[in-house]
Design an enzyme around this catalytic site. Sequence first.
Site, PDB file in Angstrom:
ATOM      1  N   VAL A  59       0.841  -1.206   0.000  1.00 56.44           N
ATOM      2  CA  VAL A  59       0.000   0.000   0.000  1.00 56.44           C
ATOM      3  C   VAL A  59       0.875   1.256   0.000  1.00 56.44           C
ATOM      4  CG1 VAL A  59      -1.780   1.282   1.248  1.00 56.44           C
ATOM      5  CG2 VAL A  59      -1.911  -1.194   1.105  1.00 56.44           C
ATOM      6  N   CYS A  60       1.962   1.251   0.755  1.00 54.07           N
ATOM      7  CA  CYS A  60       2.855   2.407   0.803  1.00 54.07           C
ATOM      8  C   CYS A  60       3.486   2.644  -0.573  1.00 54.07           C
ATOM      9  CB  CYS A  60       3.956   2.214   1.841  1.00 54.07           C
ATOM     10  SG  CYS A  60       3.345   2.007   3.520  1.00 54.07           S
TER      11      CYS A  60
END
Length: 167
Positions: A59-60
Amino acid sequence: MSKTAFKGSAVNLAGEFIKTGITAPDFTMVKGDLSTFKLSETKGKFIVLNIFPSLDTGVCATSVRKFNKLAANMNNTVVLAISKDLPFAQGRFCTTEGIENVIPLSDFRSPSDFDTKYGVLIADGPLCGLLARSVVVINPEGKIVYTELVPEITQEPDYESALAAIK
């Protein structure tokens, strides 16, 4: 004390998450070449702070890729990708991914003058010591015009709302 969640479990942050309407506190970070970066260097531009735990999570990495793509079309705007990752790891990620429109910044030096001023330091749980996923937008006058503390760290931020604050 502000809260978020990680995989459904409540996570406390050290202090209160930053609010809109105030002047953005200056901070110091580390760039890829280990030189110092100060927020005050970007005065007069819109600044998007994309804050997250680590580039080593899907996600990052996705948030950095998306902001990189969106930033390519934004005038007078700087996107800062902020995590506790070491500058070397950030540089490797940006080179591998072709990230050219985002400035990666590391908040690894202790004590930090960023994580507590902005209220994004995770105080407990498995990610204790890292930064909570959040987005802060600062206008050219240095005022905070948008904030989002993502309610679940494993979710992406609301890109459209963040970019709508840049008008």
